[in-house]
Design a protein around this motif. Sequence first.
Motif, mmCIF file in Angstrom:
data_model
loop_
_atom_site.group_PDB
_atom_site.id
_atom_site.type_symbol
_atom_site.label_atom_id
_atom_site.label_comp_id
_atom_site.label_asym_id
_atom_site.label_seq_id
_atom_site.Cartn_x
_atom_site.Cartn_y
_atom_site.Cartn_z
ATOM 1 N N PRO A 251 45.647 45.022 44.994
ATOM 2 C CA PRO A 251 44.509 44.580 44.173
ATOM 3 C C PRO A 251 43.969 43.214 44.583
ATOM 4 O O PRO A 251 42.778 42.942 44.428
ATOM 5 C CB PRO A 251 45.082 44.557 42.754
ATOM 6 C CG PRO A 251 46.556 44.557 42.894
ATOM 7 C CD PRO A 251 46.871 45.194 44.192
ATOM 8 N N VAL A 252 44.849 42.355 45.082
ATOM 9 C CA VAL A 252 44.457 40.978 45.423
ATOM 10 C C VAL A 252 43.243 40.940 46.345
ATOM 11 O O VAL A 252 42.295 40.176 46.122
ATOM 12 C CB VAL A 252 45.623 40.232 46.100
ATOM 13 C CG1 VAL A 252 45.203 38.812 46.462
ATOM 14 C CG2 VAL A 252 46.825 40.191 45.192
ATOM 15 N N TYR A 253 43.263 41.769 47.392
ATOM 16 C CA TYR A 253 42.172 41.704 48.366
ATOM 17 C C TYR A 253 40.876 42.254 47.788
ATOM 18 O O TYR A 253 39.796 41.740 48.065
ATOM 19 C CB TYR A 253 42.556 42.426 49.661
ATOM 20 C CG TYR A 253 43.827 41.871 50.276
ATOM 21 C CD1 TYR A 253 44.841 42.728 50.707
ATOM 22 C CD2 TYR A 253 44.024 40.504 50.407
ATOM 23 C CE1 TYR A 253 45.997 42.229 51.255
ATOM 24 C CE2 TYR A 253 45.198 39.992 50.947
ATOM 25 C CZ TYR A 253 46.181 40.864 51.368
ATOM 26 O OH TYR A 253 47.337 40.383 51.908
ATOM 27 N N HIS A 254 40.981 43.286 46.943
ATOM 28 C CA HIS A 254 39.780 43.797 46.268
ATOM 29 C C HIS A 254 39.173 42.713 45.392
ATOM 30 O O HIS A 254 37.962 42.538 45.353
ATOM 31 C CB HIS A 254 40.124 45.023 45.415
ATOM 32 C CG HIS A 254 40.419 46.245 46.210
ATOM 33 N ND1 HIS A 254 39.438 47.003 46.794
ATOM 34 C CD2 HIS A 254 41.597 46.832 46.517
ATOM 35 C CE1 HIS A 254 39.988 48.018 47.439
ATOM 36 N NE2 HIS A 254 41.298 47.940 47.288
ATOM 37 N N ILE A 255 40.035 42.011 44.666
ATOM 38 C CA ILE A 255 39.554 40.960 43.773
ATOM 39 C C ILE A 255 38.882 39.845 44.564
ATOM 40 O O ILE A 255 37.786 39.404 44.240
ATOM 41 C CB ILE A 255 40.707 40.398 42.917
ATOM 42 C CG1 ILE A 255 41.220 41.475 41.950
ATOM 43 C CG2 ILE A 255 40.253 39.172 42.140
ATOM 44 C CD1 ILE A 255 42.481 41.084 41.212
ATOM 45 N N ARG A 256 39.540 39.377 45.597
ATOM 46 C CA ARG A 256 38.966 38.261 46.362
ATOM 47 C C ARG A 256 37.673 38.672 47.051
ATOM 48 O O ARG A 256 36.726 37.899 47.139
ATOM 49 C CB ARG A 256 39.959 37.746 47.401
ATOM 50 C CG ARG A 256 41.095 37.034 46.739
ATOM 51 C CD ARG A 256 41.927 36.221 47.679
ATOM 52 N NE ARG A 256 43.124 35.773 46.995
ATOM 53 C CZ ARG A 256 44.170 35.249 47.600
ATOM 54 N NH1 ARG A 256 44.160 35.106 48.914
ATOM 55 N NH2 ARG A 256 45.207 34.864 46.907
ATOM 56 N N TYR A 257 37.636 39.900 47.539
ATOM 57 C CA TYR A 257 36.420 40.403 48.171
ATOM 58 C C TYR A 257 35.298 40.431 47.142
ATOM 59 O O TYR A 257 34.198 39.938 47.392
ATOM 60 C CB TYR A 257 36.689 41.811 48.725
ATOM 61 C CG TYR A 257 35.552 42.426 49.511
ATOM 62 C CD1 TYR A 257 35.178 43.751 49.283
ATOM 63 C CD2 TYR A 257 34.886 41.708 50.488
ATOM 64 C CE1 TYR A 257 34.161 44.334 50.026
ATOM 65 C CE2 TYR A 257 33.856 42.286 51.225
ATOM 66 C CZ TYR A 257 33.505 43.606 50.985
ATOM 67 O OH TYR A 257 32.494 44.185 51.712
ATOM 68 N N ALA A 258 35.602 40.962 45.957
ATOM 69 C CA ALA A 258 34.603 41.030 44.899
ATOM 70 C C ALA A 258 34.119 39.634 44.536
ATOM 71 O O ALA A 258 32.921 39.404 44.327
ATOM 72 C CB ALA A 258 35.177 41.738 43.671
ATOM 73 N N GLU A 259 35.037 38.685 44.456
ATOM 74 C CA GLU A 259 34.645 37.326 44.076
ATOM 75 C C GLU A 259 33.760 36.689 45.133
ATOM 76 O O GLU A 259 32.820 35.962 44.822
ATOM 77 C CB GLU A 259 35.898 36.469 43.796
ATOM 78 C CG GLU A 259 36.712 37.078 42.666
ATOM 79 C CD GLU A 259 37.683 36.148 41.980
ATOM 80 O OE1 GLU A 259 37.928 35.046 42.493
ATOM 81 O OE2 GLU A 259 38.190 36.558 40.917
ATOM 82 N N THR A 260 34.059 36.986 46.392
ATOM 83 C CA THR A 260 33.227 36.467 47.478
ATOM 84 C C THR A 260 31.832 37.079 47.407
ATOM 85 O O THR A 260 30.822 36.382 47.554
ATOM 86 C CB THR A 260 33.870 36.770 48.837
ATOM 87 O OG1 THR A 260 35.226 36.342 48.819
ATOM 88 C CG2 THR A 260 33.146 36.054 49.968
ATOM 89 N N LEU A 261 31.760 38.381 47.160
ATOM 90 C CA LEU A 261 30.469 39.060 47.052
ATOM 91 C C LEU A 261 29.664 38.507 45.881
ATOM 92 O O LEU A 261 28.450 38.269 46.002
ATOM 93 C CB LEU A 261 30.679 40.570 46.857
ATOM 94 C CG LEU A 261 31.260 41.311 48.055
ATOM 95 C CD1 LEU A 261 31.711 42.706 47.644
ATOM 96 C CD2 LEU A 261 30.226 41.418 49.172
ATOM 97 N N TYR A 262 30.325 38.306 44.745
ATOM 98 C CA TYR A 262 29.655 37.748 43.573
ATOM 99 C C TYR A 262 29.066 36.388 43.907
ATOM 100 O O TYR A 262 27.935 36.080 43.535
ATOM 101 C CB TYR A 262 30.669 37.634 42.430
ATOM 102 C CG TYR A 262 30.126 37.058 41.146
ATOM 103 C CD1 TYR A 262 29.911 35.685 41.001
ATOM 104 C CD2 TYR A 262 29.859 37.889 40.054
ATOM 105 C CE1 TYR A 262 29.425 35.163 39.815
ATOM 106 C CE2 TYR A 262 29.384 37.362 38.860
ATOM 107 C CZ TYR A 262 29.168 35.994 38.754
ATOM 108 O OH TYR A 262 28.690 35.482 37.574
#
Lengths: 240, 302
Positions: free
Chosen positions: B199-210
Amino acid sequence: MHGFCSDVVPTLERTSNIWTRSPFEERFTFQVRLHSSTMRTVQLARDAYAKIILHAARFPSSGVNGILLGTPIDASTAGSSKRDFKVTDAIPLFHSQLNLAPMLEFALHAVYAYAQKHQLSIVGYYQASETIGSGSITGLAQVVGDRIRALFPDAVVFMVDNRSIDHQEGNLALNPFIHTGSAWRQEAESSNELRLSPIDPETPKFVVDHIKRKTFRDIVDFQTHLEDVSLDWLNPKLFS
Amino acid sequence: MVKQQSVSQMKARLSELRKTNQRQSELVLELAEAIQSGQGARSLAAAFSDEAERWDVLEQVARAAMDCGRARPTRGEEESLAATLVKQLAARFPESNRVKLLQGELFEAQGDWAGATQLYDELLTETPNHAAATKRKAVIFKSRGDIPKAISVLAAYVQQAMADYEAWVELSELYLSRGDFQRAAFCFEELILSNPLSPVYHIRYAETLYTMGSLENLQLARKHYANACKIQPDDARSLLGLYMTCSALNSEKFIKQRTPINEELEAFAVSRLKQLYSKQASAPQLECLNETFSKMALTTSS
């Protein structure tokens, strides 16, 4: 344009650019009440400062950041200006990926909601860099600082001075920054623009004591709270 | 912190920390000290009769010592703890590259960049793609404040060592620190490809996209946040991220692209978070959460 601010009667004991009272200046002072400098005093509560340093100590290999809460100092007190305020608390926020927006934005909303409820203002932002570095202000600190200034124009940014975090000199390990109207500028703890003073003179000793006692192990920031919501970023019992 | 344990329990704890590769340097130092005094040994090495374990421990404690300001002599010491341990390892394994690497790390901890770089270059001459030496060289640039150089060394490295997750994560952090969200996102894409269930990488990716903010980025962020919520239910960060993304998509700016699913996901996130806080968080925290949601609902008006 130096020192023209509407409300305060001139106080000659402050550093002033206008020592020689020429006839022109005499007349002028009747028309525009002169504040002898743009000086503001920022008082710093012991526990607020301690939380900043303990947050940095808790995550020594990361950058950390957080919000400063406070209240204006009563402007009717002699010798104070409308711009003086007290930093009463520090809310630790993050210790990794500091400049990712979503959690930072939510945290700002949450801290703001808390502040409003308790008649406090968001008065500033702090950050400690990952490396020893120069303690100079970062892009992120400027962006958040600007955001905070929109609601509190005299907001300050504290960059932690990593080099003096051992407090051997007995000074505060902070580089304070104020906004000049066009940019953020580092001030000395006591300058023409800023007087940063700890409310409790034993503040450095208090912090060193808590570092020795490893109190920083118990400090909770917003990020830690998100990992376990039973942990409280208000840190109510940290020093008891 | 380590008072009530027996020496063998403490040794087991040290071993566990080694196996799981955790950076708990203060704890390691405390354990080492306690073990040494617990055994009445005159040195840390002497406290471990098992040869194989002994040298692993010395290496582990040396690294911990470097982390905790014990790379230079403290008051009352002629030689720093880290230097003593590295010396002992070098005496036992004089030709070892592993010890050479550790010696390089000691130089780094002492601020001797030139000394460290020289050792790493020797390792690289011998083994042209020596992973650890390359990564340490990148980090020296970072320590010296030269992030662009650190990035270029690490970016070249990951081209040929694509499975090195640690390097991709460090590279993503370097890009983030520069505000280069596009390239950080690329790193997370690589990490997600090789670790789709983390989940960590999905979260960080999402945060970067946001953080990058366009409609497409927000929509993609929402997908990854939703995925993270699925993989790890009741994770406050994923749920809040989902809420923030949906909230942003519901704003005036994207009024033309409003979809029902956005409203549903936002409601889902809010309700789950309230449930989570009711169960686990303190009353003031729950109150703050509710306040924050109401205030935010007011500002993102339709």
